[in-house]
Design an enzyme around this catalytic site. Structure first.
Site, PDB file in Angstrom:
ATOM      1  N   GLU A  43       3.101  62.065  12.850  1.00 11.72           N
ATOM      2  CA  GLU A  43       3.445  63.016  13.894  1.00 11.72           C
ATOM      3  C   GLU A  43       3.276  62.329  15.244  1.00 11.72           C
ATOM      4  OE1 GLU A  43       1.612  66.867  13.413  1.00 11.72           O
ATOM      5  OE2 GLU A  43       2.023  66.814  11.266  1.00 11.72           O
ATOM      6  N   GLY A  72      -8.125  64.112  11.963  1.00 17.85           N
ATOM      7  CA  GLY A  72      -7.689  65.467  11.643  1.00 17.85           C
ATOM      8  C   GLY A  72      -6.260  65.413  11.137  1.00 17.85           C
ATOM      9  N   PHE A  75      -5.619  51.215  13.089  1.00 16.10           N
ATOM     10  CA  PHE A  75      -6.440  52.215  12.390  1.00 16.10           C
ATOM     11  C   PHE A  75      -7.914  51.848  12.266  1.00 16.10           C
ATOM     12  CE2 PHE A  75      -4.080  55.910  11.082  1.00 16.10           C
ATOM     13  CZ  PHE A  75      -2.839  55.564  11.574  1.00 16.10           C
ATOM     14  N   LEU A 110       6.017  59.119   7.691  1.00 20.86           N
ATOM     15  CA  LEU A 110       6.069  59.261   9.149  1.00 20.86           C
ATOM     16  C   LEU A 110       4.753  59.788   9.717  1.00 20.86           C
ATOM     17  CD1 LEU A 110       6.313  62.501  10.044  1.00 20.86           C
ATOM     18  CD2 LEU A 110       8.619  62.209   9.226  1.00 20.86           C
ATOM     19  N   TYR A 159      -9.800  52.391  15.177  1.00 22.46           N
ATOM     20  CA  TYR A 159     -10.368  52.999  16.386  1.00 22.46           C
ATOM     21  C   TYR A 159     -11.398  54.040  15.970  1.00 22.46           C
ATOM     22  CZ  TYR A 159      -6.822  50.757  19.180  1.00 22.46           C
ATOM     23  OH  TYR A 159      -6.062  49.807  19.795  1.00 22.46           O
ATOM     24  N   CYS A 185      -2.711  65.946   6.987  1.00 26.97           N
ATOM     25  CA  CYS A 185      -2.560  65.079   5.818  1.00 26.97           C
ATOM     26  C   CYS A 185      -3.801  64.326   5.360  1.00 26.97           C
ATOM     27  CB  CYS A 185      -1.382  64.150   6.032  1.00 26.97           C
ATOM     28  SG  CYS A 185       0.136  65.128   6.028  1.00 26.97           S
ATOM     29  N   ASN A 234      -2.352  56.947   2.378  1.00 21.44           N
ATOM     30  CA  ASN A 234      -3.165  57.802   3.261  1.00 21.44           C
ATOM     31  C   ASN A 234      -4.660  57.581   3.044  1.00 21.44           C
ATOM     32  OD1 ASN A 234      -1.060  58.862   4.632  1.00 21.44           O
ATOM     33  ND2 ASN A 234      -1.262  60.948   3.895  1.00 21.44           N
ATOM     34  N   GLY A 257     -13.805  57.264  16.585  1.00 21.45           N
ATOM     35  CA  GLY A 257     -13.536  58.475  17.367  1.00 21.45           C
ATOM     36  C   GLY A 257     -14.286  59.646  16.787  1.00 21.45           C
ATOM     37  N   THR A 274       4.146  65.722  -0.214  1.00 13.85           N
ATOM     38  CA  THR A 274       3.095  64.889  -0.822  1.00 13.85           C
ATOM     39  C   THR A 274       2.507  65.650  -2.008  1.00 13.85           C
ATOM     40  OG1 THR A 274       2.624  63.926   1.328  1.00 13.85           O
ATOM     41  CG2 THR A 274       0.897  63.736  -0.356  1.00 13.85           C
TER      42      THR A 274
HETATM   43  N1  LIG Z   1       3.252  66.520   8.787  1.00 13.07           N
HETATM   44  C1  LIG Z   1       3.366  65.240   8.525  1.00 13.07           C
HETATM   45  O1  LIG Z   1       3.250  64.395   9.402  1.00 13.07           O
HETATM   46  C2  LIG Z   1       3.647  64.747   7.138  1.00 13.07           C
HETATM   47  C3  LIG Z   1       3.643  65.622   6.053  1.00 13.07           C
HETATM   48  N2  LIG Z   1       3.892  65.148   4.789  1.00 13.07           N
HETATM   49  C4  LIG Z   1       3.940  66.071   3.657  1.00 13.07           C
HETATM   50  O2  LIG Z   1       5.177  66.794   3.740  1.00 13.07           O
HETATM   51  C5  LIG Z   1       5.010  68.131   3.276  1.00 13.07           C
HETATM   52  C6  LIG Z   1       5.437  69.103   4.367  1.00 13.07           C
HETATM   53  O3  LIG Z   1       4.568  68.955   5.455  1.00 13.07           O
HETATM   54  P1  LIG Z   1       4.879  69.613   6.891  1.00 13.07           P
HETATM   55  O4  LIG Z   1       6.291  69.350   7.258  1.00 13.07           O
HETATM   56  O5  LIG Z   1       3.804  69.164   7.797  1.00 13.07           O
HETATM   57  O6  LIG Z   1       4.694  71.167   6.533  1.00 13.07           O
HETATM   58  P2  LIG Z   1       4.986  72.434   7.448  1.00 13.07           P
HETATM   59  O7  LIG Z   1       3.960  73.424   7.100  1.00 13.07           O
HETATM   60  O8  LIG Z   1       5.173  72.013   8.870  1.00 13.07           O
HETATM   61  O9  LIG Z   1       6.413  72.944   6.937  1.00 13.07           O
HETATM   62  C7  LIG Z   1       6.653  73.469   5.669  1.00 13.07           C
HETATM   63  C8  LIG Z   1       7.804  74.464   5.781  1.00 13.07           C
HETATM   64  O10 LIG Z   1       8.195  74.875   4.468  1.00 13.07           O
HETATM   65  C9  LIG Z   1       8.591  76.231   4.545  1.00 13.07           C
HETATM   66  N3  LIG Z   1       8.635  76.821   3.194  1.00 13.07           N
HETATM   67  C10 LIG Z   1       7.611  77.207   2.402  1.00 13.07           C
HETATM   68  N4  LIG Z   1       8.066  77.695   1.246  1.00 13.07           N
HETATM   69  C11 LIG Z   1       9.415  77.606   1.285  1.00 13.07           C
HETATM   70  C12 LIG Z   1      10.464  77.931   0.383  1.00 13.07           C
HETATM   71  N5  LIG Z   1      10.208  78.464  -0.810  1.00 13.07           N
HETATM   72  N6  LIG Z   1      11.731  77.711   0.765  1.00 13.07           N
HETATM   73  C13 LIG Z   1      12.015  77.189   1.971  1.00 13.07           C
HETATM   74  N7  LIG Z   1      11.067  76.853   2.869  1.00 13.07           N
HETATM   75  C14 LIG Z   1       9.784  77.057   2.534  1.00 13.07           C
HETATM   76  C15 LIG Z   1       7.573  76.849   5.485  1.00 13.07           C
HETATM   77  O11 LIG Z   1       8.026  78.082   6.006  1.00 13.07           O
HETATM   78  C16 LIG Z   1       7.448  75.744   6.537  1.00 13.07           C
HETATM   79  O12 LIG Z   1       8.365  75.931   7.603  1.00 13.07           O
HETATM   80  C17 LIG Z   1       3.537  68.235   2.867  1.00 13.07           C
HETATM   81  O13 LIG Z   1       3.434  67.969   1.499  1.00 13.07           O
HETATM   82  C18 LIG Z   1       2.865  67.144   3.661  1.00 13.07           C
HETATM   83  O14 LIG Z   1       1.696  66.664   3.051  1.00 13.07           O
HETATM   84  C19 LIG Z   1       4.184  63.830   4.554  1.00 13.07           C
HETATM   85  C20 LIG Z   1       4.219  62.935   5.582  1.00 13.07           C
HETATM   86  C21 LIG Z   1       3.965  63.308   6.965  1.00 13.07           C
HETATM   87  O1  LIG Z   2       0.952  61.936   5.264  1.00 17.09           O
HETATM   88  C1  LIG Z   2       1.026  62.201   6.432  1.00 17.09           C
HETATM   89  O2  LIG Z   2       1.180  63.336   6.874  1.00 17.09           O
HETATM   90  C2  LIG Z   2       0.917  61.159   7.491  1.00 17.09           C
HETATM   91  O3  LIG Z   2      -0.499  61.029   7.812  1.00 17.09           O
HETATM   92  C3  LIG Z   2      -0.766  60.103   8.853  1.00 17.09           C
HETATM   93  O4  LIG Z   2      -0.089  60.481  10.051  1.00 17.09           O
HETATM   94  P1  LIG Z   2      -0.646  61.599  11.049  1.00 17.09           P
HETATM   95  O5  LIG Z   2      -1.688  62.417  10.370  1.00 17.09           O
HETATM   96  O6  LIG Z   2       0.541  62.280  11.604  1.00 17.09           O
HETATM   97  O7  LIG Z   2      -1.310  60.803  12.264  1.00 17.09           O
HETATM   98  P2  LIG Z   2      -2.178  59.453  12.401  1.00 17.09           P
HETATM   99  O8  LIG Z   2      -1.653  58.690  13.540  1.00 17.09           O
HETATM  100  O9  LIG Z   2      -2.305  58.752  11.120  1.00 17.09           O
HETATM  101  O10 LIG Z   2      -3.598  60.035  12.824  1.00 17.09           O
HETATM  102  C4  LIG Z   2      -4.374  60.813  11.935  1.00 17.09           C
HETATM  103  C5  LIG Z   2      -5.751  61.050  12.512  1.00 17.09           C
HETATM  104  O11 LIG Z   2      -6.509  59.839  12.485  1.00 17.09           O
HETATM  105  C6  LIG Z   2      -7.112  59.620  13.751  1.00 17.09           C
HETATM  106  N1  LIG Z   2      -7.237  58.149  13.962  1.00 17.09           N
HETATM  107  C7  LIG Z   2      -6.157  57.347  13.784  1.00 17.09           C
HETATM  108  C8  LIG Z   2      -6.277  55.981  13.943  1.00 17.09           C
HETATM  109  C9  LIG Z   2      -7.516  55.418  14.282  1.00 17.09           C
HETATM  110  O12 LIG Z   2      -7.693  54.188  14.427  1.00 17.09           O
HETATM  111  N2  LIG Z   2      -8.576  56.253  14.444  1.00 17.09           N
HETATM  112  C10 LIG Z   2      -8.474  57.608  14.286  1.00 17.09           C
HETATM  113  O13 LIG Z   2      -9.479  58.340  14.446  1.00 17.09           O
HETATM  114  C11 LIG Z   2      -6.197  60.304  14.744  1.00 17.09           C
HETATM  115  O14 LIG Z   2      -6.894  60.630  15.922  1.00 17.09           O
HETATM  116  C12 LIG Z   2      -5.771  61.524  13.962  1.00 17.09           C
HETATM  117  O15 LIG Z   2      -6.723  62.559  14.101  1.00 17.09           O
HETATM  118  C13 LIG Z   2      -0.240  58.724   8.437  1.00 17.09           C
HETATM  119  O16 LIG Z   2      -0.475  57.789   9.509  1.00 17.09           O
HETATM  120  C14 LIG Z   2       1.245  58.785   8.106  1.00 17.09           C
HETATM  121  O17 LIG Z   2       1.695  57.509   7.646  1.00 17.09           O
HETATM  122  C15 LIG Z   2       1.457  59.829   7.007  1.00 17.09           C
HETATM  123  O18 LIG Z   2       2.832  59.966   6.700  1.00 17.09           O
END
Ligand SMILES: NC(=O)C1=CN([C@@H]2O[C@H](COP(=O)(O)OP(=O)(O)OC[C@H]3O[C@@H](n4cnc5c(N)ncnc54)[C@H](O)[C@@H]3O)[C@@H](O)[C@H]2O)C=CC1
Ligand SMILES: O=C(O)[C@H]1O[C@H](OP(=O)(O)OP(=O)(O)OC[C@H]2O[C@@H](n3ccc(=O)[nH]c3=O)[C@H](O)[C@@H]2O)[C@H](O)[C@@H](O)[C@@H]1O
Length: 440
Positions: A158, A263, A255, A156, A257, A266, A214, A259, A121
């Site tokens: 988590e 957290g 979305f 996606l 709810y 993202c 988001n 609470g 992102t």
């Molecule tokens: N966690 C989520 O649910 C979502 C995250 N995003 C976005 O996706 C991106 C990644 O998020 P996460 O997967 O949660 O991060 P994460 O912190 O879980 O994973 C990032 C990984 O990149 C590795 N890394 C860092 N520098 C590197 C390099 N130079 N070469 C190779 N690997 C390297 C780190 O060691 C780490 O394992 C962020 O921009 C986040 O905002 C988007 C949608 C959902």
């Molecule tokens: O950019 C991202 O990383 C992701 O951020 C969120 O996904 P995520 O943070 O994994 O989880 P959510 O299910 O969205 O919940 C986020 C937070 O909102 C809270 N929440 C969610 C829904 C609701 O109605 N009320 C509420 O307090 C949850 O408890 C949690 O703390 C988005 O839902 C994803 O589409 C996006 O890809």
């Protein structure tokens, strides 16, 4: 296709594994040697439902490989995904150092035409920076290679990441060249067999789409939390109000709810990064600032209720906490409300007995490390023994139908603070609980 995914975190590992599941040949790259060593041994560093089986299957088949060597990974790659973290910088902006470091490495090692896809992102305009970083390295090497940079934000959640990736609502691609757009369409077509949910657009709009999505979701949550806080003051019940408004199709049930605050890695960082971008471009984002401010306060609402009930001085009191992860079905504790609540109570002298089905390690090793007033236990009922009240922070399924007699028996007195409004207040009163919710 031959794919490299650089960054093997929540997004990289899930994306890489799902692409492998669809028959592609995938190499996941990370600079964290420990993580790669574990993955090679079949140990999955994060908890995500369904992920482990899929990783192991594909790793065994040879369709999913893990390496720390980006040069080796991209040597025969058609599409390279950048999926590294973009954490919040000190001024609220997205820190692009990891993304640009990967772009530099790609430029250093690229051998042929490639589509470089930004899945992290990132603020509007980052694709141009990625392109420039790659080109600078190619120029240094004196080689003339074509490449395209594409934006492919990830949506996606988590806890439901595999399901979301395998059956996406939409796949957003921002691209300048037809070739790159076609490559991305071909890559994602197997995920959209029922109907084509591929949305192609220009790069800046794709980058902006991620933040807008988001920010919209976070706005719904903060709006509802604000309604809850008003309900509480005027004597209304936000649970009934939620039903009342959600039935309007224009509003919907998802979305809204209330609470103890949102957290995760993202919403908090993305709302602030978008606000920072807006300010950089001379616009004051009043809604985004309010969304963040409401959420900041909301994380304290449960702790405030406990303090109101027991007093400012909490020495000698013990509270059971159910749920530490920022949401159910994950071990992720980034920006979890549990951290704010627990720290607020322990600073006032309380002890905590905490239970989470998956996030104990993250809490103990990182997010609550050093807080000696927190004891971790292995079952939800163990947390209650000798505690003065129960605080539910994360609504894991196993907390939804607990044995209330057991809770009553183990707690010093039946006092229940419910940060996710899981139960009916009349029922809780009948069961003899002093029951606190949000917005009631
Ligand atoms: N966690 C989520 O649910 C979502 C995250 N995003 C976005 O996706 C991106 C990644 O998020 P996460 O997967 O949660 O991060 P994460 O912190 O879980 O994973 C990032 C990984 O990149 C590795 N890394 C860092 N520098 C590197 C390099 N130079 N070469 C190779 N690997 C390297 C780190 O060691 C780490 O394992 C962020 O921009 C986040 O905002 C988007 C949608 C959902
Ligand atoms: O950019 C991202 O990383 C992701 O951020 C969120 O996904 P995520 O943070 O994994 O989880 P959510 O299910 O969205 O919940 C986020 C937070 O909102 C809270 N929440 C969610 C829904 C609701 O109605 N009320 C509420 O307090 C949850 O408890 C949690 O703390 C988005 O839902 C994803 O589409 C996006 O890809």
């Amino acid at each position: 296709m031959k794919i490299s995914v650089i960054g093997t975190g929540y997004v990289g590992l899930v994306s890489g594994t799902c692409f492998a599941q669809m028959g592609n040949s995938v190499t996941c790259v990370d600079i964290d040697e420990g993580k790669i060593a574990k993955l090679r041994q079949g140990i999955i560093p994060i908890y995500e439902p369904g992920l482990e089986t899929m990783v192991l299957e594909n790793h065994e088949k040879g369709t999913l490989a893990f390496t720390t060597d980006i040069q080796e990974a991209i040597a025969s790659t058609d599409v390279a995904f950048i999926a590294v973290g973009t954490p919040m910088g000190e001024d609220g902006s997205a820190d692009l150092q990891y993304v640009l470091a990967v772009a530099k490495s790609i430029g250093e090692h690229m051998q042929h035409y490639m589509v470089v896809v930004d899945k992290s992102t990132v603020p509007v305009g980052t694709a141009d920076k990625v392109k420039a970083a790659i080109q600078t390295e190619l120029d240094k090497r004196g080689v003339d290679l074509e490449f395209d940079v594409v934006s492919n934000p990830e949506f996606l959640k988590e806890g439901a990441a595999i399901e979301d990736f395998m059956h996406p609502d939409r796949v957003v691609i921002g691209a300048e060249s037809e070739t790159a757009m076609q490559v991305m369409h071909d890559l994602y077509a197997p995920f959209m067999k029922k109907s084509d949910r591929f949305i192609g657009m220009d790069i800046k709009s794709a980058e902006m789409t991620k933040y807008a999505a988001n920010a919209m979701l976070a706005t719904k949550i903060s709006f509802m939390n604000e309604m809850a806080n008003i309900c509480e003051r005027v004597g209304a019940d936000v649970n009934k109000v939620r039903h009342g408004i959600g039935s309007d199709g224009r509003i919907g049930y998802s979305f809204i709810y209330p609470g103890c605050g949102y957290g995760g890695s993202c919403f908090p960082k993305d709302v602030q990064a978008l606000a920072k971008t807006a300010k950089d471009f001379g616009y004051t984002p009043r809604i985004l600032d309010a969304v963040e401010a409401v959420n900041y306060d909301q994380k304290m609402v449960m702790a405030d209720k406990v303090i109101k009930r027991f007093g400012e001085e909490l020495s000698g009191l013990t509270f059971a906490v159910w749920g530490l992860a920022f949401k159910p079905e994950t071990d992720d504790m980034r920006e979890a409300s549990s951290i704010t609540i627990i720290n607020a109570l322990t600073t006032r002298g309380a002890k905590i007995k905490a239970y989470d089905p998956k996030a104990r390690h993250e809490a103990e090793s990182y997010y609550l490390k050093g807080n000696e007033r927190v004891e971790y236990v292995d079952s939800k009922y163990d947390a209650l023994t000798g505690a003065d009240a129960l605080i539910l922070v994360t609504e894991w399924q196993e907390f939804r139908s607990p044995d209330f007699d057991e809770i009553d028996k183990r707690l010093n007195s039946p006092i229940f603070f419910d940060g996710r409004n899981q139960f009916d207040k009349e029922r809780m009163a009948r069961l003899g609980f002093e029951y606190f919710q949000i917005g009631v």
